[in-house]
Design an enzyme around this catalytic site. Sequence first.
Site, PDB file in Angstrom:
ATOM      1  N   ASP A 107       0.834  -1.197   0.000  1.00 29.97           N
ATOM      2  CA  ASP A 107       0.000   0.000   0.000  1.00 29.97           C
ATOM      3  C   ASP A 107       0.875   1.255   0.000  1.00 29.97           C
ATOM      4  O   ASP A 107       1.942   1.281   0.618  1.00 29.97           O
ATOM      5  CB  ASP A 107      -0.890  -0.027   1.252  1.00 29.97           C
ATOM      6  CG  ASP A 107      -1.761   1.207   1.372  1.00 29.97           C
ATOM      7  OD1 ASP A 107      -2.653   1.385   0.529  1.00 29.97           O
ATOM      8  OD2 ASP A 107      -1.526   2.013   2.300  1.00 29.97           O
ATOM      9  N   GLU A 110       1.532  -0.424  -4.895  1.00 28.27           N
ATOM     10  CA  GLU A 110       0.508   0.554  -5.271  1.00 28.27           C
ATOM     11  C   GLU A 110       1.176   1.892  -5.556  1.00 28.27           C
ATOM     12  O   GLU A 110       1.595   2.593  -4.639  1.00 28.27           O
ATOM     13  CB  GLU A 110      -0.532   0.725  -4.156  1.00 28.27           C
ATOM     14  CG  GLU A 110      -1.665   1.643  -4.588  1.00 28.27           C
ATOM     15  CD  GLU A 110      -2.256   2.498  -3.464  1.00 28.27           C
ATOM     16  OE1 GLU A 110      -3.287   3.145  -3.712  1.00 28.27           O
ATOM     17  OE2 GLU A 110      -1.676   2.530  -2.359  1.00 28.27           O
TER      18      GLU A 110
END
Length: 511
Positions: free
Chosen positions: A212, A248
């Site tokens: 993330d 990401e």
Amino acid sequence: MKFFLLLSLIGFCWAQYDPHTQYGRTAIVHLFEWRWVDIAKECERYLAPNGFAGVQVSPPNENIVVHSPSRPWWERYQPISYKICSRSGNEDEFRDMVNRCNNVGVRIYVDAVINHMCGVGAQAGQSSTCGSYFNPNNRDFPGVPYSGFDFNDGKCRTASGGIENYQDAAQVRDCRLSGLLDLALEKDYVRTKVADYMNHLIDIGVAGFRLDASKHMWPGDIKAILDKLHNLNTKWFSQGSRPFIFQEVIDLGGEAVSSNEYFGNGRVTEFKYGAKLGKVMRKWDGEKMSYLKNWGEGWGLMPSDRALVFVDNHDNQRGHGAGGASILTFWDARLYKMAVGFMLAHPYGFTRVMSSYYWPRNFQNGKDVNDWVGPPNNNGKTKEVSINPDSTCGNDWICEHRWRQIRNMVAFRNVVNGQPFANWWDNDSNQVAFGRGNKGFIVFNNDDWALSETLQTGLPAGTYCDVISGDKVDGNCTGIKVYVGNDGKAHFSISNSAEDPFIAIHAESKI
């Protein structure tokens, strides 16, 4: 011996791009906010029998409990500790899920939130999913433990401490994203704590990680953490296997940080994919499907072997993240099924399918004021994913991965894996077709008029079952039948008012 060493070195270098899927499985699904007990069941009863390769799971670590608004989905992106303890379940349930999914050849990929902890303004106390104490004000997270030494407060050069300018790469990496306390990932202590968490998950049996907020971490810091990771558990993976990594990075162009800085660490999420494909399917800005002939790198997308691709994700389906209004979601079911069908038929990238839950959208001045709403729940306790007699889901779980059209296109991708992109046809508008070698063929009609064409499929002669309108059952077809002649040609008719204006046939749908 030298040759062997070179080979093993090459293998090691490439390992982080390999999803370690069971042979012949090619697509993963994000079971967003599902409980571990439900994922374990889904692996056994549905994902394995239908050829799904793996599951991206929501962050399993302890997170802050937010009461205003009440238990939003985004609270899971605010860690308090690395204990496996969330509204999806405890560590025993997580272990059971990983075991059961791996045992049927379905891999688990963890969404790892390692850039930051919770928001700077959160109140000190024990409002966390496992009751761990934390005090953001003095950077105290004893559950890890982290203290003031472990954050980037001194490194960030903005007055607010937050990211103010996305044209400044140092700010993007060293300052706070949306007020979230930014970890000092250049410190070996912090890197070790993060690696300990990830290694715990690797030892349990996960196959890899979504990292993330990778855009907000220096690629070198990510590499230093990855270098500390264990090999995958040899109970399910071959000796020396490295975790699959997909980072990401929201890169739509025009900013200081670019996706290609991260290719050395693993794959990267290609956010341009869904944004551009959505525009084409919606016919915005003069786009049309005939332009998709050179889809992929020819459209300015990253190299296929570095890309993780998706039509929508948990962020942009509710207007967060990247992609804007062009993103297609389950709310746009007809176009969405076509877009996912196109993605799963096309050879570009490693594919991820979305599986969502319903929330009461409420647009005010163009913004969904309910974009925060968490998963279906009873007083904050996540509801089970119930299965209806028709195999759809109940309790407000959308389960796009169970839609026949999407499930059958996952099978299509498995069948055509490794076959070349071939036999492209278009009408200079929004009717297109293409094949994958001699294993599969797909035809789309996104025009406002009927399609009636005889096309070269590249497939052997025979009768095939269209896997979009139906299924091959006991040697027969519940949907449209397609007759391929000895010359490889077949006639296709698709009404522009069809429920699903596309047809797909493949080697295993032959009757």
